[in-house]
Design an enzyme around this catalytic site. Structure first.
Site, short mmCIF file in Angstrom:
data_model
loop_
_atom_site.label_atom_id
_atom_site.label_comp_id
_atom_site.label_asym_id
_atom_site.label_seq_id
_atom_site.Cartn_x
_atom_site.Cartn_y
_atom_site.Cartn_z
N SER A 29 0.73 -1.18 0.12
CA SER A 29 -0.01 -0.18 0.08
C SER A 29 0.80 1.23 0.07
O SER A 29 0.37 2.43 0.10
CB SER A 29 -1.13 0.08 1.21
OG SER A 29 -0.29 0.08 2.45
N LYS B 8 -6.52 3.51 8.59
CA LYS B 8 -5.71 4.42 8.13
C LYS B 8 -6.27 5.77 8.20
O LYS B 8 -5.73 6.71 8.48
CB LYS B 8 -5.38 4.08 6.58
CG LYS B 8 -4.46 3.04 6.47
CD LYS B 8 -4.25 2.52 5.11
CE LYS B 8 -3.44 1.35 5.04
NZ LYS B 8 -3.02 0.95 3.52
#
Length: 828
Positions: free
Chosen positions: A689, A732
């Site tokens: 990511s 996140k």
């Protein structure tokens, strides 16, 4: 040749009128002498009449012995004419009479008007066939009767001598029939009504054969029982001898063992065990009785029996099915955790309807401090079950789960069985804590042993090595906790229902602190009676500047430290005046702030990008720095990276080279420089990511264009610049919210995951959804030439204030250069 006595004209030799005596459960045959006890008035009157006349009386059996006042229909029509040999009146009014049967007779009619039964009877003549077959039948019957007498001790031996001396078939059959005590009344009456001597002998023969078979079986049973009794008596005798010897050798120890065995047997009578367990315990007790009290094996057997009896085989606690009360308890103990609470209430609802649902197996996965362990205790309280916890952190021996076999010294059952014995019920809430922290070595894999425990299809017959018995775990509600799924084998994950618990938002932490943590710490520090007010602003200051975590453990420690400082002040100065702690007062109690307010205060910098990552403790900002130096085209990637991250860096570099013309770089720029990509935080990093983060940092460093400091991003790229979806979006975005980031760039394919983000968090962020790397650079780089470099923006897709903005921009096609002449038709 057939011989008949008397005249056949009317079917009988003689017709008479005689008193009748009904008999209960007895039939008098011709040539048979019987003693009768008579008590009914009618019967005594008939006897008196007979004694006054010819002493002949008609003897017939009642159809039912229970009939006290029989009528003509209650008495068999065929009976025996008998002669009274002796009559004696007894003191109680009854009469004892001895009669001898003379002749078969059949009732022609019953004479009315007399105080006793009077019948008109016809004598029945015997039909006798004299041939060889009859002679053979006589001999067979006599030999069979001899066998019968040997088996049936109720028949006197003198009767056998008498039967052997009878040659007449009719008398032989009647004599034997009279001395067969085991045949039924109906069979006797059938023999009496049979006038053909040959047929009667055949019937007697059949009855004797049937009785002989029964008697032989009875003899076998008696013999077997006798042998068993002899063996039991022998064992008892030997046991008594052994006890006497051991008593001499061991003194009072044997008596003590005997008392222990008696106590165990008493418990066994009261305890409900499975059939297998009860049989095993009785077998072990039998062995224990034969052992010396001081032998090592006796101690092993005693411990084993104690373990089996002390387990809760069928003891259960009553479950609470009140959904409203369960929801109240869960909400009272924990703030948030909506998915977890919904799943428990669903289970209770199904259980209330079916009463048969097996205990669910839930796995709570989330960062430390979010309430995984404490929610398990609340579930036990909400469902009315008992609670037991087993920590699996550091367990690396399969025997910890299944136990050791009894052959080992000091063997014990596994932790599963030990915990069930401790809690005392077979349906507790069983928490397997830190299931992802187990390890494996040469002693086995405990995770593999848990496969049976956590499988509803198998745990009905869980077999512990020590017990070696099947134990039913299907009623247990198993709950497990883990920080990450990576440490749990896939087969084990497949047996559990995974519930992800994300990190808390700032708002959730504030509410948890005000509702739970502050009251608890005030009580623990003795400040309940002190007029203390810790403001919301003070809690926010603690959250922002003194903690950085996914859960609330550090927050509770800081609040506890704050309360202790207040307690010290109260003891020194007194507690009369109200005390209020505001945000500005917190540093006086907790010292210098440990963390800065957030990333938004930083200036825009070249080669520095805020990425987003997920650790075991939740989401966090992951900075990526890129430095360009003169060199020969090396790509250096540092920061404790795993192979996946290094490959992402290679893909990012390849994408930058492919877009060098768009970025205004020379085609061979990579041959003149070395590029160093660094992730400063000293933690191990892996995952797909960080691709967009590295591309943005490289592009910024190479073009000398700064990156916006208020922007954070996550996503993986392909060599063609497509932005791929990622996981852990909720954690996140929560990390971005905690760190005061205002704009977050995420893959467009992660749009579906935004529904799990709390609205309060989504409202404070600008979430830009992209599907190509050019859109990321256009949004992140501080430049006025984005449209010239990357082309005009064709679509705006983002969330502002939790509202979706989806706008397609019409871009006109590029204008044709008028200097170039239009091609002529047919031109080559």
């Amino acid at each position: 040749m057939i011989f008949k006595n008397g005249d056949q004209a009317d079917g009988g030799r003689n017709r008479r009128t005689l008193p009748a005596l009904p008999l209960r459960d007895i039939i008098v045959f011709p040539h048979m002498v019987s003693q009768l006890f008579v008590g009914r008035e009618k019967s005594i009157a008939a006897l008196d009449e007979t004694m006054a006349a010819s002493k002949e009386i008609f003897l017939a059996a009642q159809k039912s012995a229970k009939t006290n006042d029989p009528g003509p229909d209650d008495i068999y029509a065929v009976g025996t004419i008998g002669v009274i040999v002796q009559l004696l009146r007894l003191a109680d009014g009854t009469v004892r009479v001895m009669v001898e049967g003379r002749q078969r007779a059949k009732v022609r009619r019953w004479v009315d008007g007399r105080p006793f039964f009077v019948v008109e009877v016809d004598e029945l003549e015997e039909s006798i066939t004299s041939d060889v077959e009859l002679e053979a039948l006589v001999r067979s019957v006599q030999s069979t009767f001899e066998v019968y007498v040997k088996l049936n001790k109720k028949v006197q031996p003198e009767v056998l001598v008498s039967v052997q001396s009878i040659d007449e078939p009719a008398r032989l059959s009647d004599t034997i029939a009279a001395n067969l005590p085991t045949i039924k009344l109906g069979d006797r009456q059938g023999l009496l009504e049979t006038t053909d001597a040959k047929v009667r002998l055949e019937k007697v023969y059949e009855l004797m054969q049937a009785e002989i078979e029964i008697l032989q079986v009875e003899k076998k049973i008696r013999s077997r029982v006798k042998k068993q009794m002899e063996r039991t008596q022998k064992e008892y005798y030997l046991n008594e001898q052994m006890q006497a010897i051991q008593k001499e050798l061991g003194g009072g120890e044997r008596d003590e063992l005997k008392n222990e065995i008696q106590e165990i047997e008493d418990k066994l009578k009261q305890k409900k065990l499975s059939e297998e367990a009860e049989a095993k315990v009785r077998k072990e007790l039998k062995k224990l009785k034969m052992m010396h009290p001081t032998s090592a094996e006796a101690t092993v057997v005693r411990n084993y029996v104690d373990w089996v009896i002390s387990l809760p085989w069928y003891e259960k606690t009553d479950e609470r099915f009140d959904l409203t009360e369960a929801e109240r308890i869960l909400d009272e103990d924990h703030y948030g955790l909506k998915k977890c609470k919904e799943r428990i209430v669903e289970y209770l609802a199904v259980q209330a309807l079916t009463k048969q649902l097996k205990g669910p197996i839930l796995c709570f996965v989330g960062p430390p401090g979010v309430g995984k362990t404490s929610i398990a205790k609340s579930i036990a309280r909400a469902t009315g079950r008992k609670f037991v916890r087993l920590s699996l952190g550091g367990v690396r021996d399969e025997a910890e789960i299944r136990g050791h076999r009894r052959t080992y010294i000091g063997a014990l059952p596994g932790k599963i069985i030990q915990s069930l014995k401790k809690v005392g019920t077979s349906n507790p809430v069983f928490l397997l804590d830190e299931i992802d922290k187990m390890s494996t070595d040469f002693r086995g894999d405990p995770a593999a042993a848990l496969l049976e425990v956590l499988d509803p299809e198998q745990n009905t017959t869980f077999n512990d090595h020590y017990l070696d018995l099947d134990y039913d775990l299907s009623d247990v509600m198993f709950l497990t906790t883990a920080n990450t799924l990576g440490g749990i084998p896939l087969p084990l994950q497949d047996r559990m229902e995974i519930i992800q618990l994300s990190s808390y938002t700032e708002f959730e932490k504030l509410n948890i602190a005000l509702k739970y943590l502050v009251p608890r710490q005030r009580a623990e520090c003795g400040l309940e009676g002190v007029p203390l007010d810790i403001t919301e602003n003070a809690i926010r200051t603690v959250i922002h500047h003194y903690t950085r975590e996914a859960g609330v453990r550090s927050l509770e420690r800081e609040i506890a430290s704050l309360c202790r400082k207040v307690a010290l002040r109260v003891v020194k100065e007194g507690s009369e005046e109200p005390l209020e702690i505001k945000g500005g007062d917190v540093p006086r109690y907790l010292g210098v702030p440990k963390f800065s307010l957030g990333k938004k205060d930083e200036e825009d910098q070249v080669g520095l990008v805020h990425g987003l990552a997920v650790w075991e403790f939740g989401g966090e900002i992951l900075d990526c720095e890129v430095s360009v130096v003169n060199g020969k085209g090396k790509l250096i990637v540092t920061g404790r990276l795993e192979k996946g991250m290094e490959e992402s860096a290679q893909a990012a570099m390849s994408y930058i080279r492919s877009r060098s013309g768009v970025l205004g770089l020379e085609a061979d720029f990579h041959q003149k420089i070395d590029l160093h990509v660094h992730f400063p935080d000293f933690v191990r990093k892996d995952g797909p990511s960080a691709g967009v983060t590295m591309v943005t940092a490289m592009a910024s460093a190479l073009t000398k264009i700064p990156v916006r400091s208020e922007v954070a991003m996550t996503g993986e790229i392909t060599l063609r610049g497509r932005v791929l979806p990622i996981g852990g979006l909720k954690e996140k975005l929560l990390a971005a919210h905690r760190n005061r980031v205002t704009t977050v760039i995420i893959p467009a394919e992660n749009r579906k995951d935004l529904r799990e983000i709390p609205r309060r968090v989504l409202k404070s962020l600008r979430v830009v959804l992209v599907d190509h790397m050019d859109d990321v650079l256009r949004e992140a780089l501080v430049t006025t030439e984005a449209e010239r470099m990357f082309g005009p923006r064709r679509r705006i897709l983002e969330y502002r204030g939790a509202e979706l903005v989806d706008q397609v921009i019409d871009v006109p096609p590029p204008a044709r250069d008028t200097a170039d002449p239009a091609p002529q038709p047919g031109a080559g």
